[in-house]
Design a protein around this motif. Sequence first.
Motif: not given
Length: 401
Positions: A129-135
Amino acid sequence: TLSDLFHRIFFQINEQINLIKPNLLIAQGDITTALVSALVAAYNQIPVAHVEAGLRTFNLSNPFPEELNRKIIDSFAKEVLIREGAYETDIFVTCNTVIDAFYQYYKHENPNKNNLILRIIDNFKKNSINKTHSVFIVVTMHRRENFQYLFDMCRAVKTIANEHYENNLNNVKIVDPISYDIFGYVLLESDIIMVDSGGIQEEAVSIGKPVILMRMTTERPEGIYLGTIKQIGIFYDDIIKAVNDKLINIKITNQTSKRNIFGDGIASKQIATIIENYFSGKYTSNIKCMIKFRQDSIAQYVYSYTNISSHAIRRNMMINLTKYNISKKNEDIFALTAIIGLFRRWMEALLLQTHPPKEIWIIYFASPVADKLDLEIKEMRSLFYNGSNYCNKWCIKINVK
């Protein structure tokens, strides 16, 4: 077991050496295969060149058995690397061939995108969904000395995964060992790398990826000094804190810049040139730098005095001739600097040697066991200042930075 592995490698390598009859054996790294190969070559009176010599943690049990292996291998490779009393011209400093191989693969423009691992990573990032969850975090664990801590290390990974994605660990994938031609791309796609590996430390730094190092020691401290490698040890709470701190930094800043501190891809060519010069006679060892030459020269000088019959007098002459030119306390320049790993038994050895130091400077940082080191230093100071046998009139003080 290591013993069974040693036995199996020894006989197979010996068969190959008897078949090929090489003029030189090159041992790469510090694994048991490298040690046994060097030993077999030495038994067959074949010169040994050790690539990646000189890496040290100064702790024989960490990493185990790698630290022991490389120390033994270097003792066979003295024609190329004279470890004691070496002249500068007898030591060849090159980059690491690990980086040569890594660059060769990861710089290919068209990796196999059909590879299952790369597809998993690609789909994960696309569906986030966003950068935080794509680590994306790569985790590898294999050190023999870490086996007893493996449960807690895995528990830390589980806790981190659940804290950031509460869905029954669906965000954790356990995979078979990844082939080398693919692994470079996996590292490239990663945001954080959690390892207890040695080589991956070098590879990660070369492409600017932050490393959480789950080890109590490292023979590659350069990455720590640069800030790319964070050495945090093997304990549950420390691992979680280090990863969460790094996740915060990822949101704020970009990746660490790439640094070629371990190599720039030309080490193999450098080593090949050194070996070619060795066989062509362009390289010759300087016999005067060898410990045996120095010992023989001193003995010859002392025993040239035929009118001396007292053993005590000859012994004192030997001691004075082998004594380093220790500077006076108020001089700015000292004649000798010794850099050692900080272990109490080594400190004791320093203080009890024939020519003990006037001053001992203890400098340590980036250590996961700083509190334990503080305690050891306090105990040594107690022994020192209480006038015990741990020091004599040569010793002045212990300084800490």
